[in-house]
Design an enzyme around this catalytic site. Structure first.
Site, short mmCIF file in Angstrom:
data_model
loop_
_atom_site.label_atom_id
_atom_site.label_comp_id
_atom_site.label_asym_id
_atom_site.label_seq_id
_atom_site.Cartn_x
_atom_site.Cartn_y
_atom_site.Cartn_z
N SER A 83 40.44 40.35 40.47
CA SER A 83 39.11 40.72 40.00
C SER A 83 38.31 39.45 39.68
O SER A 83 38.12 38.62 40.56
CB SER A 83 39.24 41.64 38.78
OG SER A 83 38.01 42.28 38.50
N HIS B 49 41.39 50.04 40.85
CA HIS B 49 41.24 48.62 40.52
C HIS B 49 42.32 48.20 39.53
O HIS B 49 42.56 48.88 38.53
CB HIS B 49 39.85 48.40 39.91
CG HIS B 49 39.48 46.97 39.71
ND1 HIS B 49 39.30 46.09 40.75
CD2 HIS B 49 39.24 46.26 38.57
CE1 HIS B 49 38.96 44.91 40.27
NE2 HIS B 49 38.93 44.98 38.95
N GLU C 248 39.36 51.33 44.54
CA GLU C 248 38.88 50.39 43.51
C GLU C 248 37.98 51.05 42.47
O GLU C 248 38.14 50.86 41.26
CB GLU C 248 38.10 49.25 44.18
CG GLU C 248 38.91 48.33 45.06
CD GLU C 248 39.65 47.25 44.29
OE1 GLU C 248 39.58 47.24 43.06
OE2 GLU C 248 40.31 46.43 44.95
#
Length: 518
Positions: free
Chosen positions: A199, A422, A322
């Protein structure tokens, strides 16, 4: 191993660094040194300045405990265990090595840059405990802290040109320089350093791949779910700084207050701006690396497409679902609703009138069959998947690129409609699958399959650190480089497989132009 035995073993684990000696501990399988300062505390006059070397010490520093976490606002919607209290003396790192590794062993090194939207997280999070990765002795593992939120990514240069930019990036660069100078004493090879992150941490990595300041500091990179296009120019960053100053009640000529303002006040203003920006301008972050023509000379994805990134092997990829995490948290960070998506495209079009936006019919065709969840696909792909593909398309011209998509999800995550959301790949990369007896992830099963997925991922990541090739074990599919002819992509699931041109429909719909805010 008993407490007394562990203490006795630890007494001999002294490594002399450039700043002073540190004493770690050994549990019989893995040695660890925690909370090692790589820079002075960024407080007072150093608060908005580039990292400086720490004051040298002479007696062995106790490196059995992690150091303070960099100051950050907390959010009840994100109940993560940061691993330590917050504090100004936060520019530290942790090192893990198998017990049998001695100084000068020249083992490859993996340096982790944590995620957290550039505003939260730490190297001390239990999820990033490096024991499982280090245990077999294939690599030395390092996790690093860096300044977050306004303290790490606010551009104050419009108020006073003595303020430095991209402080969080500069912190990571300082940590990598520390690794280069000191890691041999822990058994690592300074010429075989692989940076990896997820990320925001992956965003830092794709940015550093395009930064002249990072030349020679690492020889390979792994970017997991990188928001590679969330890099902004000075005009946008200064608008954010103006909002921050207004929230703080800062008047012209009062920049001296920034050095003495209570950390709590800075965090409160940081949180307000962080929450406000993606609502006002869907698809943007308040705090992120900026193009300062110093550390970051231009947009990293564009530099990749121009063949101007550092020629090091790269693993890059995203997770299949995600955006599901952001929907579940009701977070505005990703534009999921039709209204937010339209606002995002309108803003991009207004900023860049010469940019050809994707045709709505093509977009709908690419997401056919998704029904009401089309926004989830668009958010996923504009935020993570397409930036990663665009970066891969460029970087493959200068070095081998290995593209992946992580699809594995436990029955519980599927039931919660999170799937491979995610950050769900993180426990598998680190081998830390079960957070405790109350961990619900495997409540409905999937642990056996998950352990197999984790073993395969760790083997590929570690082999990549050895020689830049993410080879699996015998019987695993061969992960070929991402090339124009076949665009091979590894799908990581209960059974891994390699697919040619997995993203063909998406590339056709979104086009070759890089869509991003300036």
């Amino acid at each position: 191993m008993t407490t007394d035995a562990r203490r006795t073993a630890g007494d001999g684990l002294v490594v002399d660094t450039a700043s002073g000696p540190v004493r770690g501990v050994d549990d019989g399988n893995v040695k660890v040194w925690k909370g090692i300062r790589f820079a002075a505390p960024p407080a007072g006059e150093l608060r908005w300045r580039p990292p400086e070397p720490p004051q040298r010490w002479t007696e062995p520093m106790d490196a059995s405990r992690v150091g303070p976490v960099c100051p950050q606002p907390t959010d009840p919607r994100i109940p993560i265990d940061l691993g330590a209290p917050q504090g100004d003396d936060c520019l530290s790192l942790n090192v893990w090595a198998a017990s049998g590794i001695e100084p000068g062993a020249d083992k490859p090194v993996l340096v982790w840059v944590h995620g957290g939207a550039y505003v939260l997280g730490s190297s001390a999070q239990p999820l990033y405990h490096g024991r499982a990765l280090a245990r077999d002795g294939d690599a030395v593992i390092v996790t690093v802290n860096y300044r977050l939120g306004a303290l790490g990514f606010l551009d104050l240069s419009a108020f006073d040109d003595t303020f430095a930019t991209n402080l969080g990036l500069r912190d990571v660069l300082a940590a990598l320089q520390w690794v280069r100078e000191n890691i041999a004493g822990f058994g690592g090879d300074p010429d075989r350093v692989t940076v990896f992150g997820e990320s925001a941490g992956a965003g830092i990595i794709t940015t550093l791949l395009a930064s002249p300041a990072a030349a020679g500091l690492f020889g390979a990179a792994i970017a997991q779910s990188s928001p590679a296009t969330s890099i902004y120019d000075r005009e946008r960053s200064r608008r954010v700084a103006a909002l921050f100053a207004d929230r703080l009640g800062l008047q012209p000529g009062e920049t001296d207050r920034l050095a003495t303002a209570p950390t709590s006040a800075l965090l409160a203003a940081s949180k307000h701006v962080f929450d406000n920006i993606p609502v006002r301008t869907p698809g943007t972050l308040a705090f992120a690396p900026i193009i300062d023509e110093d550390v970051v000379p231009a947009h990293p994805v564009q530099l990749a497409r121009d063949g101007r990134t550092h020629p090091v092997p790269l693993i890059i990829g995203t997770n299949k679902h995600e955006a599901a995490l952001f929907r579940w948290m009701k977070s505005p960070l990703m534009p999921i609703t039709p209204k937010a998506i339209r606002a995002m495209f309108a803003e991009i079009a207004a900023e860049q009138p010469d940019l050809r936006l994707p045709d709505e019919q093509q977009i709908r065709a690419a997401y056919r069959g998704r029904g009401k969840t089309i926004g989830m696909g668009v958010a996923r792909d504009i935020g993570f998947r397409m930036p990663s593909v665009w970066f891969a398309e460029g970087h493959r011209e200068v070095a081998p690129v290995y593209l992946y998509r992580f699809d594995f999800a436990t029955p519980m995550l599927r039931m919660l409609r999170l799937g491979a959301a995610h950050a769900t790949e993180l426990p598998y990369v680190w081998g830390n699958l079960v957070a405790g007896p109350k961990d619900p992830t495997f409540k409905l099963g999937g642990l056996k399959a998950g352990k197999a997925v984790s073993a395969r991922m760790r083997r590929r990541w570690l082999n990549f650190a050895v020689d830049g090739t993410p080879a699996g074990s015998s019987g695993d599919p061969v992960w070929r480089p991402y090339r124009a002819g076949d665009r091979a992509t590894l799908i990581i699931d209960a059974q891994d497989r390699v697919v040619d041109d997995l993203d063909a429909d998406l590339r056709s719909a979104w086009g070759d132009q890089v869509l991003s805010f300036r």
